[in-house]
Design a protein around this motif. Structure first.
Motif, PDB file in Angstrom:
ATOM      1  N   HIS A 198       0.828  -1.210   0.000  1.00 15.17           N
ATOM      2  CA  HIS A 198       0.000   0.000   0.000  1.00 15.17           C
ATOM      3  C   HIS A 198       0.858   1.254   0.000  1.00 15.17           C
ATOM      4  CE1 HIS A 198      -2.870   3.078   0.907  1.00 15.17           C
ATOM      5  NE2 HIS A 198      -2.403   3.258   2.124  1.00 15.17           N
ATOM      6  N   CYS A 199       1.768   1.402   1.001  1.00 13.81           N
ATOM      7  CA  CYS A 199       2.483   2.680   1.147  1.00 13.81           C
ATOM      8  C   CYS A 199       3.972   2.573   0.866  1.00 13.81           C
ATOM      9  CB  CYS A 199       2.225   3.267   2.536  1.00 13.81           C
ATOM     10  SG  CYS A 199       3.067   2.397   3.867  1.00 13.81           S
ATOM     11  N   GLY A 200       4.466   1.350   0.639  1.00 13.86           N
ATOM     12  CA  GLY A 200       5.878   1.188   0.274  1.00 13.86           C
ATOM     13  C   GLY A 200       6.847   1.199   1.447  1.00 13.86           C
ATOM     14  N   ARG A 223       3.905  -6.874   9.230  1.00 13.50           N
ATOM     15  CA  ARG A 223       3.065  -5.699   9.447  1.00 13.50           C
ATOM     16  C   ARG A 223       3.844  -4.455   9.033  1.00 13.50           C
ATOM     17  NH1 ARG A 223      -0.102  -4.744  15.052  1.00 13.50           N
ATOM     18  NH2 ARG A 223      -1.977  -3.895  14.095  1.00 13.50           N
ATOM     19  N   CYS A 224       3.153  -3.583   8.292  1.00 15.40           N
ATOM     20  CA  CYS A 224       3.784  -2.339   7.839  1.00 15.40           C
ATOM     21  C   CYS A 224       4.017  -1.412   9.037  1.00 15.40           C
ATOM     22  CB  CYS A 224       2.905  -1.650   6.800  1.00 15.40           C
ATOM     23  SG  CYS A 224       3.546  -0.055   6.288  1.00 15.40           S
ATOM     24  N   THR A 225       5.237  -0.863   9.140  1.00 20.25           N
ATOM     25  CA  THR A 225       5.561   0.006  10.281  1.00 20.25           C
ATOM     26  C   THR A 225       4.852   1.354  10.183  1.00 20.25           C
ATOM     27  OG1 THR A 225       7.525   0.715   9.064  1.00 20.25           O
ATOM     28  CG2 THR A 225       7.840  -1.029  10.695  1.00 20.25           C
ATOM     29  N   GLN A 226       4.340   1.718   8.990  1.00 19.31           N
ATOM     30  CA  GLN A 226       3.649   2.997   8.817  1.00 19.31           C
ATOM     31  C   GLN A 226       2.133   2.853   8.879  1.00 19.31           C
ATOM     32  OE1 GLN A 226       4.754   6.236   8.574  1.00 19.31           O
ATOM     33  NE2 GLN A 226       6.637   5.244   9.296  1.00 19.31           N
ATOM     34  N   CYS A 227       1.570   1.993   8.008  1.00 14.34           N
ATOM     35  CA  CYS A 227       0.107   1.954   7.861  1.00 14.34           C
ATOM     36  C   CYS A 227      -0.530   0.749   8.561  1.00 14.34           C
ATOM     37  CB  CYS A 227      -0.297   1.993   6.386  1.00 14.34           C
ATOM     38  SG  CYS A 227      -0.017   0.448   5.500  1.00 14.34           S
ATOM     39  N   SER A 228       0.311  -0.149   9.116  1.00 20.71           N
ATOM     40  CA  SER A 228      -0.172  -1.323   9.875  1.00 20.71           C
ATOM     41  C   SER A 228      -0.858  -2.401   9.028  1.00 20.71           C
ATOM     42  CB  SER A 228      -1.109  -0.907  11.027  1.00 20.71           C
ATOM     43  OG  SER A 228      -0.419  -0.104  11.937  1.00 20.71           O
TER      44      SER A 228
HETATM   45 ZN   LIG Z   1       2.069   0.458   4.636  1.00 23.63          ZN
END
Ligand SMILES: [Zn+2]
Length: 303
Positions: free
Chosen positions: A14-16, A41-46
């Motif tokens: 999703h957000c890279g 798990r993405c550290t920014q958008c979860s």
């Molecule tokens: Zn993300």
């Protein structure tokens, strides 16, 4: 699975941003194998997702995943449980072309048809598609290639995905196609497991809605909202406390306990305890935003 393929952390689709290993889990719901699945798990958008995606996914959808009845009686008996979904849609659209992606046996599509919508479906199971086309008389495209099918159909007033997006290998591409397949002012409604759920915080990797490896993603609501905006869709309504979510709350406690048992009698006993536990946990499960599943309604800009 080689150790090399499991140690490289993927970036977020999703957000890279960078992602971290969140947990390693197994197919506790169906125990089709004892493989381990790694969730990042993405550290920014979860955004939470399985990596790598097993290349033999079809194996985890056994034939009994789809029980196919012979007559219309099944739909006549069961369409009532879909009424709350129709009620949500009727706040935005009361008629027109409606598409359900992944209807299984089509209880929702049938309820929509009875409510006056011109119901259509895209379904990957051949048996379910035959039932929908021949018994329910709901025009159904039988394919696993949802994106290609969407391109081949006339635009819709309503597109519905009930607990489907978490199974898709590329949910963003499908959302893009869905947005393109809506008429101006059209409605996209979906429900999916909620990674912000109270239950998930308590249970973690054994939460039945993790459902590895069938659920490839657990998508935070905010990620879907951002993603939808990229495709020209705006959020109109969101809840984690409708009839569907409440049902999934009970399911979550029942199966969490039941999945510790292998013997069918003990499993059934634990499901009973889980039902009682679900009643005790209501005040937390039913807090808006914390239910086991969300239902979101998006609208495409008018012409
Ligand atoms: Zn993300």
């Amino acid at each position: 699975m080689s150790s090399a393929s499991t140690t490289v952390a993927p970036s977020c689709s999703h957000c890279g941003s960078t992602c971290k290993l969140h947990f390693v889990t197994q197919d506790y719901n169906r125990r089709i194998g004892d493989e381990h699945f790694r969730h990042y798990r993405c550290t920014q958008c979860s955004l939470l997702f399985i990596h790598p995606v097993p290349d033999d996914l079809g194996r985890y959808y056994p034939n009994d995943y789809y029980y196919v009845p012979e007559s219309i009686d099944f739909l006549d008996k069961n369409h009532g449980q879909e009424k709350y979904k129709i009620d949500i849609i009727r706040r935005f659209k009361t008629s027109g072309r409606l598409l359900e992606i992944g209807p299984s046996l089509g209880t929702f599509s049938y309820a929509a048809k009875l409510a006056g919508f011109e119901a259509n479906a895209i379904e990957m199971s051949t048996e379910c598609s035959q039932y929908l086309n021949n018994v329910a008389h709901i025009p159904t495209v039988n394919t696993a290639d949802t994106d290609a099918a969407l391109l081949s159909l006339e635009p819709f007033d309503v597109i519905a995905l009930w607990h489907v997006i978490e199974h898709l290998v590329d949910p963003w591409k499908t959302m893009d196609h869905i947005a393109r397949s809506l008429k101006p002012d059209g409605i996209f409604i979906l429900a999916a497991p909620n990674p912000e759920a109270f239950q998930f915080k308590v249970i973690g990797k054994r939460w039945p809605h993790v459902d590895a490896p069938r659920h490839l993603y657990l998508i935070p609501k905010e990620v879907l909202v951002e993603r939808a905006r990229m495709y020209g869709l705006t959020l109109e309504s969101a809840t984690t406390d409708d009839e569907g979510a409440r049902g999934w709350n009970t399911f979550g406690w029942e199966y969490w306990l039941g999945n510790f048992m292998r013997d069918p009698k003990r499993k059934a006993f634990m499901h009973g305890i889980g039902k009682k536990l679900a009643r005790l946990m209501r005040r937390w499960d039913q807090k808006e935003g914390r239910g086991s599943a969300y239902t979101l309604v998006f609208r495409k800009a008018g012409s």
